[in-house]
Design an enzyme around this catalytic site. Structure first.
Site, PDB file in Angstrom:
ATOM      1  N   GLN A 140       0.842  -1.197   0.000  1.00 48.96           N
ATOM      2  CA  GLN A 140       0.000   0.000   0.000  1.00 48.96           C
ATOM      3  C   GLN A 140       0.868   1.234   0.000  1.00 48.96           C
ATOM      4  OE1 GLN A 140      -2.803  -0.348   3.218  1.00 48.96           O
ATOM      5  NE2 GLN A 140      -1.358  -1.530   4.426  1.00 48.96           N
ATOM      6  N   SER A 143       0.680   6.277   3.272  1.00 51.07           N
ATOM      7  CA  SER A 143       1.334   7.289   4.112  1.00 51.07           C
ATOM      8  C   SER A 143       2.349   8.092   3.309  1.00 51.07           C
ATOM      9  CB  SER A 143       2.066   6.619   5.270  1.00 51.07           C
ATOM     10  OG  SER A 143       1.172   5.828   6.002  1.00 51.07           O
ATOM     11  N   SER A 175       5.739  -1.120   3.677  1.00 51.90           N
ATOM     12  CA  SER A 175       6.526  -2.283   4.089  1.00 51.90           C
ATOM     13  C   SER A 175       6.745  -3.211   2.907  1.00 51.90           C
ATOM     14  CB  SER A 175       5.790  -3.043   5.187  1.00 51.90           C
ATOM     15  OG  SER A 175       5.295  -2.128   6.134  1.00 51.90           O
ATOM     16  N   GLU A 258      -7.716  -3.293   6.501  1.00 50.70           N
ATOM     17  CA  GLU A 258      -6.436  -3.251   7.206  1.00 50.70           C
ATOM     18  C   GLU A 258      -6.639  -3.480   8.706  1.00 50.70           C
ATOM     19  OE1 GLU A 258      -4.204   0.518   7.164  1.00 50.70           O
ATOM     20  OE2 GLU A 258      -2.409  -0.736   7.029  1.00 50.70           O
ATOM     21  N   SER A 391      -2.754   4.157  13.835  1.00 53.61           N
ATOM     22  CA  SER A 391      -2.245   4.126  15.202  1.00 53.61           C
ATOM     23  C   SER A 391      -3.345   3.805  16.203  1.00 53.61           C
ATOM     24  CB  SER A 391      -1.631   5.486  15.549  1.00 53.61           C
ATOM     25  OG  SER A 391      -2.655   6.438  15.691  1.00 53.61           O
ATOM     26  N   GLU A 393      -4.076   5.535  18.727  1.00 54.35           N
ATOM     27  CA  GLU A 393      -4.819   6.778  19.017  1.00 54.35           C
ATOM     28  C   GLU A 393      -5.924   6.976  17.974  1.00 54.35           C
ATOM     29  OE1 GLU A 393      -1.480   6.584  18.965  1.00 54.35           O
ATOM     30  OE2 GLU A 393      -1.210   6.687  21.137  1.00 54.35           O
TER      31      GLU A 393
HETATM   32  C1  LIG Z   1       5.143  -1.508  10.936  1.00 49.87           C
HETATM   33  C2  LIG Z   1       4.512  -0.447  10.086  1.00 49.87           C
HETATM   34  C3  LIG Z   1       4.096  -0.752   8.810  1.00 49.87           C
HETATM   35  C4  LIG Z   1       3.527   0.223   8.011  1.00 49.87           C
HETATM   36  N1  LIG Z   1       3.172  -0.109   6.736  1.00 49.87           N
HETATM   37  C5  LIG Z   1       2.678   0.858   5.926  1.00 49.87           C
HETATM   38  C6  LIG Z   1       2.400   0.560   4.554  1.00 49.87           C
HETATM   39  O1  LIG Z   1       2.634  -0.557   4.092  1.00 49.87           O
HETATM   40  N2  LIG Z   1       1.914   1.525   3.768  1.00 49.87           N
HETATM   41  C7  LIG Z   1       1.677   2.773   4.247  1.00 49.87           C
HETATM   42  O2  LIG Z   1       1.201   3.594   3.491  1.00 49.87           O
HETATM   43  N3  LIG Z   1       1.929   3.112   5.537  1.00 49.87           N
HETATM   44  C8  LIG Z   1       2.446   2.173   6.378  1.00 49.87           C
HETATM   45  N4  LIG Z   1       2.739   2.487   7.685  1.00 49.87           N
HETATM   46  C9  LIG Z   1       2.559   3.851   8.128  1.00 49.87           C
HETATM   47  C10 LIG Z   1       1.470   4.015   9.183  1.00 49.87           C
HETATM   48  O3  LIG Z   1       0.204   3.882   8.601  1.00 49.87           O
HETATM   49  C11 LIG Z   1       1.675   5.397   9.815  1.00 49.87           C
HETATM   50  O4  LIG Z   1       2.912   5.368  10.498  1.00 49.87           O
HETATM   51  C12 LIG Z   1       0.577   5.769  10.756  1.00 49.87           C
HETATM   52  O5  LIG Z   1      -0.627   5.937  10.079  1.00 49.87           O
HETATM   53  C13 LIG Z   1       0.924   7.052  11.535  1.00 49.87           C
HETATM   54  O6  LIG Z   1       1.290   8.074  10.667  1.00 49.87           O
HETATM   55  P1  LIG Z   1       2.617   8.905  10.908  1.00 49.87           P
HETATM   56  O7  LIG Z   1       3.717   7.940  11.056  1.00 49.87           O
HETATM   57  O8  LIG Z   1       2.747   9.913   9.849  1.00 49.87           O
HETATM   58  O9  LIG Z   1       2.421   9.618  12.309  1.00 49.87           O
HETATM   59  P2  LIG Z   1       1.550  10.926  12.576  1.00 49.87           P
HETATM   60  O10 LIG Z   1       0.285  10.869  11.812  1.00 49.87           O
HETATM   61  O11 LIG Z   1       2.410  12.108  12.384  1.00 49.87           O
HETATM   62  O12 LIG Z   1       1.211  10.739  14.113  1.00 49.87           O
HETATM   63  C14 LIG Z   1       2.181  10.937  15.158  1.00 49.87           C
HETATM   64  C15 LIG Z   1       1.528  10.606  16.496  1.00 49.87           C
HETATM   65  O13 LIG Z   1       0.410  11.476  16.727  1.00 49.87           O
HETATM   66  C16 LIG Z   1      -0.782  10.753  16.936  1.00 49.87           C
HETATM   67  N5  LIG Z   1      -1.906  11.464  16.309  1.00 49.87           N
HETATM   68  C17 LIG Z   1      -1.963  11.949  15.050  1.00 49.87           C
HETATM   69  N6  LIG Z   1      -3.159  12.515  14.812  1.00 49.87           N
HETATM   70  C18 LIG Z   1      -3.892  12.363  15.927  1.00 49.87           C
HETATM   71  C19 LIG Z   1      -5.224  12.719  16.306  1.00 49.87           C
HETATM   72  N7  LIG Z   1      -6.055  13.316  15.465  1.00 49.87           N
HETATM   73  N8  LIG Z   1      -5.655  12.360  17.544  1.00 49.87           N
HETATM   74  C20 LIG Z   1      -4.815  11.738  18.423  1.00 49.87           C
HETATM   75  N9  LIG Z   1      -3.554  11.375  18.115  1.00 49.87           N
HETATM   76  C21 LIG Z   1      -3.098  11.688  16.890  1.00 49.87           C
HETATM   77  C22 LIG Z   1      -0.525   9.407  16.270  1.00 49.87           C
HETATM   78  O14 LIG Z   1      -1.327   8.373  16.818  1.00 49.87           O
HETATM   79  C23 LIG Z   1       0.949   9.184  16.558  1.00 49.87           C
HETATM   80  O15 LIG Z   1       1.094   8.659  17.847  1.00 49.87           O
HETATM   81  C24 LIG Z   1       3.351   1.537   8.497  1.00 49.87           C
HETATM   82  C25 LIG Z   1       3.771   1.845   9.791  1.00 49.87           C
HETATM   83  C26 LIG Z   1       4.357   0.871  10.584  1.00 49.87           C
HETATM   84  C27 LIG Z   1       4.834   1.259  11.948  1.00 49.87           C
END
Ligand SMILES: Cc1cc2nc3c(=O)[nH]c(=O)nc-3n(C[C@H](O)[C@H](O)[C@H](O)COP(=O)(O)OP(=O)(O)OC[C@H]3O[C@@H](n4cnc5c(N)ncnc54)[C@H](O)[C@@H]3O)c2cc1C
Lengths: 424, 382
Positions: A140, A143, A175, A258, A391, A393
């Site tokens: 996918q 992000s 991933s 998912e 996440s 959250e």
């Molecule tokens: C093991 C793993 C596999 C992954 N695989 C994929 C993949 O295959 N394809 C892909 O596209 N993505 C993938 N991801 C990405 C994943 O979907 C994102 O890391 C995740 O959605 C969080 O986005 P971010 O990292 O940009 O953090 P951010 O969105 O910047 O968030 C940072 C922190 O703030 C919190 N936060 C953000 N907004 C809010 C809110 N409105 N209310 C409360 N808390 C909030 C979050 O929970 C987090 O703790 C993967 C991530 C991991 C760890």
């Protein structure tokens, strides 16, 4: 969009082979055709050694040849058209064997599941049989460096050019993209409307001119994560999934699959990555750890091991309950966030318990004890399961707002054209 | 609530709910607490018995039966509704004893006691006076010596037993003097039986310690049906725990429902509590836990009903999980109510009381975790 929803029956419905005779057939076929797991290894460890996914493709081809690929996928697309009960029976029977579990998430349980519901007939016939034969691994592209939780706020652009689209931008945290063949890629096709209304979902071939894939070193020493850079990538019209500018509908459903996949509720997951709790008569990895440490007589450790077992039993029970509730219409589909959150928090607890049981050797070890070091590295990556797949959250937001109906969080970008919204 | 009910089960649930709401709302529970030494009204108990509350674990030949044929699953639906309204009455003890009689009793024993239990005239208590498998009961157990003529003589004391002082019949588990467990049906007015009322956090449930001093049991009242006595006791324990867990799940569900509603109604800084993310996230966790409690309670009911191989493990999984989570959830709900949550007038303490009592009876979460460990260990090292 619920009209397109594909529902996999929970139990055998009479038109299908009886589950018990299926089980026996699977048992004898597996014994003939599938290689056994090496002593002391599980499929998760095995797939970590299979960086390019060659072994997984090979194993999937064997399953496909034997008629055991895609048990819950429709027959017309190369599946077997069976029920969840058949899949569960197969999972139990396959415990001792090498299985292509690399295909489970996201290829089968998220992307194929979404394609069945939104793909055109041409797209489905082009890709689903190939996926089930082991020829295509999918990922996918959702992000972006600018943000993952606020998915609809993404900035990768797709610009129409005749009967193609031209894509520019970047995706991240995908991933396994380096070893995979196709992606579902969500991109912005219209910036002059509020964010949810200007997105489109595309099928994108990964290894092609204009796509650069870079691996990112992760905290546990692997390089699963990737970042992609798109420089005028051409995608034909025929690779739009769903409607142009209606990509959010497709993405929402993808995110449902998912949550279902990471929460343990997907019917498309085949084979068990880490046998243990609930899976049958096989020791859980934590019990093995405690046994190696000589701690099975320690009352405190027994309590912790039981707690871990209880969590995984209850997780399975919760998955079944919530799937039943959604099927019966007693719960809204976002209730899928409940088992997803449960899985994330019990994985955290699982690793905390490991830290307690392993003691010092999880952090400082001699070469001959390197098995214990795996636990240490897993612990470093503890939060991965609480971020990937949305996440914890965000799961809590979904449960409180869309299951309990509490007021939505204030959003500064609601109903405002995307090009007037402040973003990263 | 279970999501996949048959029509008959849905009807049973609805009838139970209506019956409880009309005959025993929380105001009535409070009145019983103040004015009724027995904790329940015997006439009301007979009405409940007419609805089948005491007959679902008894075979049809013995005058019992249930709507789906899965007696314990059906009875767990009733237990859950009882939990939602913290209902009174000797529900678990009567059902456990009735089931034990129906499964293990002689014709004479069943004839003597079952009709009264089924129609609600007779109340019975399940007196676990000796350790059950994996559950260590502190204190002196009840010991049974063989008497001349092959009867028993009981001596010792049990832990406080639910409804003992309201019962005509005690099903007593004792340690046989030759080792092993024995069970006997002892009328509570038998010479040498004495009841010492205990106090209980739950306002409408009554417990009493039972002491036995040279209590003679005629051979015809020894309960020694098919299978070992220990397996019978284990089965009774599982039934009790299943009913306890279902009641807990219902109580927790109701507490969360009440608290969610309060969060919508109560304003602070010009907006409802339900709009604060810090609180929404706690509600999300609680919703997850409550659903998990339902899931595991129902899995245990199905497993015990079907005599499944993992029934012992699944009952302990349920009791350990719900027992551990239950008080945490209710206390968090108390917290979210603010000051009113710790007042006598607010109903939430009635639930807290019920939840704490159910957590501690018939094995604490730690006891049940030990049972789970033994089950998983036995799986691989027989
Ligand atoms: C093991 C793993 C596999 C992954 N695989 C994929 C993949 O295959 N394809 C892909 O596209 N993505 C993938 N991801 C990405 C994943 O979907 C994102 O890391 C995740 O959605 C969080 O986005 P971010 O990292 O940009 O953090 P951010 O969105 O910047 O968030 C940072 C922190 O703030 C919190 N936060 C953000 N907004 C809010 C809110 N409105 N209310 C409360 N808390 C909030 C979050 O929970 C987090 O703790 C993967 C991530 C991991 C760890």
């Amino acid at each position: 969009m619920s009209a397109r929803e594909v529902v996999v029956p929970a139990e055998s419905d009479g038109t299908m082979e009886d589950v018990e005779s299926f089980r026996l057939r699977a048992r004898s076929w597996l014994a003939d055709a599938m290689p056994l797991l090496p002593e002391g290894m599980n499929n998760h460890q095995l797939s970590r050694q299979d960086e390019m996914g060659e072994r997984a493709r090979y194993l999937q081809r064997i399953l496909s040849g034997g008629g055991f690929a895609g048990l819950c996928f429709p027959r017309e697309y190369g599946g077997q058209g069976l029920s969840r009960a058949h899949q569960r029976a197969f999972n139990q029977e396959s415990l001792p064997y090498q299985m292509p579990t690399l295909f489970n998430v996201p290829t089968f349980s998220i992307l194929a599941a979404t394609l069945i519901e939104f793909g055109t007939e041409e797209q489905k016939h082009r890709h689903l049989p190939a996926i089930l034969r082991g020829d295509e691994l999918w990922v996918q592209f959702l992000s972006e460096p600018s943000g993952g939780s606020d998915l609809a706020g993404l900035v990768t652009r797709a610009t129409r050019d005749g009967d193609t689209f031209v894509i520019n931008g970047s995706k991240i945290w995908s991933s396994g993209a380096f070893r995979s063949d196709y992606a579902m890629c969500l991109a912005r096709t219209n910036s002059q409307v509020p964010k949810h209304r200007g997105l489109t979902m595309f099928i994108m071939k990964i290894h092609q001119p204009g796509v650069e894939v870079r691996q990112i070193a992760m905290v546990n020493g692997t390089a699963e994560f990737c970042q992609e850079f798109f420089d005028d990538v051409i995608v034909p019209d025929g690779d739009v999934v769903g409607e142009v500018d209606d990509g959010w509908t497709v993405a929402s459903r993808l995110l449902f699959h998912e949550r279902d996949a990471v929460g343990g509720g997907s019917p498309y997951i085949s084979g068990v990555a880490v046998a243990g709790s609930g899976g049958g008569a096989q020791r859980s990895d934590l019990v093995n750890l405690a046994a190696r440490m000589g701690k099975l007589g320690d009352v405190r450790v027994r309590q912790l091991l039981a707690e871990d077992r209880i969590n995984s039993r209850v997780q399975n029970q919760l998955v079944r309950r919530i799937s039943a509730g959604i099927r019966a219409g007693a719960l809204p589909p976002p209730a899928g966030a409940l088992p997803r959150l449960f899985a994330a928090t019990s994985t955290e607890r699982h690793l905390d318990i490991a830290l307690d049981v392993a003691g010092g050797s999880m952090a400082v070890w001699m070469d001959e004890d390197s098995e214990d070091a795996n636990w240490g590295e897993a612990f470093l990556n503890r939060q991965g399961g609480s971020l990937g797949g949305g996440s914890s959250e965000m799961a809590r937001n979904i449960i409180s707002e869309r299951v309990l109906g509490m007021p939505r969080e204030p959003a500064a970008d609601r109903d405002i054209p995307f090009d007037q919204v402040r973003h990263n | 609530m279970e999501f996949e009910l048959t029509e008959d089960q849905a009807l049973l649930r609805e009838t139970t709910l209506k019956f409880l709401e009309s005959t025993c709302p929380i105001t009535t529970v409070r009145e019983l607490a103040d004015n009724e030494p027995r904790g329940f009204d015997p006439a009301w108990w007979k009405q409940a018995a007419e609805l089948g509350w005491t007959s679902m674990l008894v075979t049809e030949d013995d005058g019992g039966g249930s709507v789906s044929g899965h007696g314990l699953v059906d009875l767990a639906l009733v237990a859950e509704e009882r939990g939602r309204l913290v209902a009174p009455g000797p529900f678990a003890p009567v059902n456990v004893v009735a089931e034990a009689l129906s499964r293990r009793g002689t014709t004479g024993q069943r004839r003597r006691w079952l009709p009264g239990l089924l129609n609600g005239e007779t109340v019975a208590a399940w007196c676990l006076g000796a350790p059950a498998a994996g559950l260590d009961h502190p204190g002196t157990p009840v010991v049974a010596r063989r008497s001349e003529g092959n009867g028993l003589v009981l001596d010792g004391a049990s832990q406080p037993v639910e409804a003992a002082a309201q019962s005509e019949l005690l099903l007593v588990t004792a340690l046989g003097s030759e080792g092993g467990l024995v069970q006997a049906l002892v009328p509570s007015d038998t010479p040498g039986v004495r009841l010492h009322p205990a106090r209980c956090l739950d306002l409408v449930r009554r417990f009493a310690q039972v002491t036995f001093e040279g209590v003679a049991v005629d051979p015809e009242w020894i309960l020694d049906g098919p299978g070992t006595v220990a397996s019978g006791v284990e089965q009774q324990l599982q039934t009790t725990v299943v009913l306890e867990c279902a009641e807990l799940a219902g109580a927790l569900d109701r507490v969360l429902e009440m608290t969610v509603a309060y969060a919508f109604d109560r304003y602070s800084f010009g907006r409802p509590l339900a709009s604060y993310q810090a609180l929404k996230h706690r509600f999300a966790d609680m919703k997850m836990w409550v659903e998990a409690c339902h899931a595991t309670a129902s899995a245990a009911a199905h497993a015990v009903d079907a005599d499944a191989a993992d029934a012992a493990e699944l009952t302990s999984v349920a009791k350990a999980y719900i027992g551990e989570r239950g008080p945490v959830i209710v206390q968090d709900c108390v917290q979210l109510h603010g000051g009113i949550g710790v007042t006598w007038d607010h109903d939430i303490h009635l639930y807290l009381r019920r939840v704490v009592v159910n957590r501690t009876q018939h094995g604490t979460p730690s006891d049940h975790r030990e049972r789970v460990f033994r089950a998983m260990d036995a799986e691989v090292s027989p």
